[in-house]
Design an enzyme around this catalytic site. Structure first.
Site: not given
Lengths: 219, 145
Positions: B8-10
């Protein structure tokens, strides 16, 4: 005038490129805010600051040109974060796999490195010319280098031709519609805006002219 | 048992989802997060080197399924696979499944010892799962009215 590019010149190139990106962060952010998610400036600045830091570290040694480009690639893929990370990362990683003369590259080798990089970039991003991406800058620049090489021009002339072609390619992105990335959701509304990726890619060819066609003083 | 990598980007999403998926599967699933950037964990972004580390941490001959959120997560995952030797890369798969639902379903199926392509098929099918049954507007009007 030398027709080979040294490791010292390549190092200077990427330092100049990093300086340019850091200075242009706001412009890249503004361009990306118009058609993307406004993160290209900050992402590129973060990545190139890391590159610059490594390159300015006196203790960083590179075995050869391939190792140099590999190191740039690995820094970018871990520090940029957005789509530009794997795209620029792949560009330099593929360039690193192209033949060179250890600590030097001649014009045919350097041109081939850029071609390798471009091919890798296109495979990764699946973008073609006129999709309004960094390919619109890099492809004409590489083709200009190849044409200069084929007609027996010097390194300096080839680099100047690449810069000119890169600029025209970058400016052409204003007139076309985005087919890739977040900007493609805008359809025709992406027309009239210069592509941020094409812009950051232009600085590569702009800084290459000075960095690669003049000797490094202490080398 | 196959391994799972959640990209994930996060960092918060990837880490939280690992916890959720592992717990839903009853624990013991080989699952690793790859969210955010190595040196700037809470900056949004994806990092091929971090994904590569995650793959290696859950690697076995049974293979690894990668679930990704969007955009550069796909490119970074593809790049991580290119760093692997052929014999390892051929046993890795990037899923089209939705990240959250897909990870939970994949964890359940991985925990049951299912094979890579079967786990992926189940995860991708999570796209079709319905969460609520909607009463069509015209039917509702009649019922209420």
């Amino acid at each position: 005038m030398a027709q080979e590019i040294t490791l010292g010149q390549l190092r200077r190139w990427l330092i100049l490129y990093a300086d340019r990106i850091i200075a242009e962060e706001e412009q890249l952010t503004r361009l990306d805010a118009a058609i993307g998610d406004a993160d290209h400036g900050v992402n590129m600045r973060r990545g190139l600051e890391k590159v610059r830091e490594r390159l300015l570290d006196e203790e960083t040694q590179y075995a050869d040109v391939g190792a140099f480009f590999r190191s740039i690639a690995m820094t970018l893929i871990s520090a940029v974060g957005g789509a530009a990370g794997p795209l620029y990362g792949t560009f330099f990683l593929r360039a690193a796999t192209s033949p060179h003369n250890g600590e030097r590259v001649d014009l045919p080798q350097f041109t081939r490195m850029l071609r390798f990089g471009l091919d890798g970039l296109q495979q990764r991003g699946k973008a073609h010319i006129n999709d309004k991406t960094m390919v619109d800058t890099i492809q004409p620049a590489v083709e200009a280098m190849e044409a200069a090489l084929a007609s027996g021009q010097s390194l300096a002339v080839a680099l100047a031709a690449a810069k000119q072609a890169a600029r025209l390619g970058m400016e052409h992105t204003i007139e076309i519609r985005a087919n890739k990335g977040r900007a493609s959701y805008l359809g025709d509304r992406s027309i009239g805006h210069q592509d941020p990726g094409a812009t950051s890619a232009y600085f590569l060819f702009e800084t290459a002219v000075v960095a690669l066609s003049t000797p490094v003083p202490k080398e | 048992m196959i391994g799972l990598v959640l990209v994930s980007h996060s960092r918060l999403i990837a880490d939280g989802l690992c916890q959720l998926a592992d717990q839903m599967a009853g624990g013991g699933v080989k699952i690793a997060p790859a969210g955010g950037l190595t040196d700037d964990p809470y900056t949004l972004g994806t990092d091929a080197a971090l994904i590569l580390e995650a793959i290696e941490s859950v690697w076995s001959e049974d293979g690894v399924l990668l679930l990704v959120d969007m955009g550069s997560a796909v490119m970074s995952a593809e790049m991580a696979l290119e760093f692997l030797p052929d014999e390892q890369r051929n046993r890795c798969l990037i899923s089209n499944a939705p990240l959250v639902e897909g990870a939970i379903v994949a964890a359940l199926h991985a925990g049951m010892g299912n094979r890579l392509h079967d786990v992926n098929a189940a995860a991708e099918d999570a796209l079709n799962a319905r969460k609520v049954e909607r009463v069509p507007e015209n039917v509702k009007d009649k019922t209420c009215g």
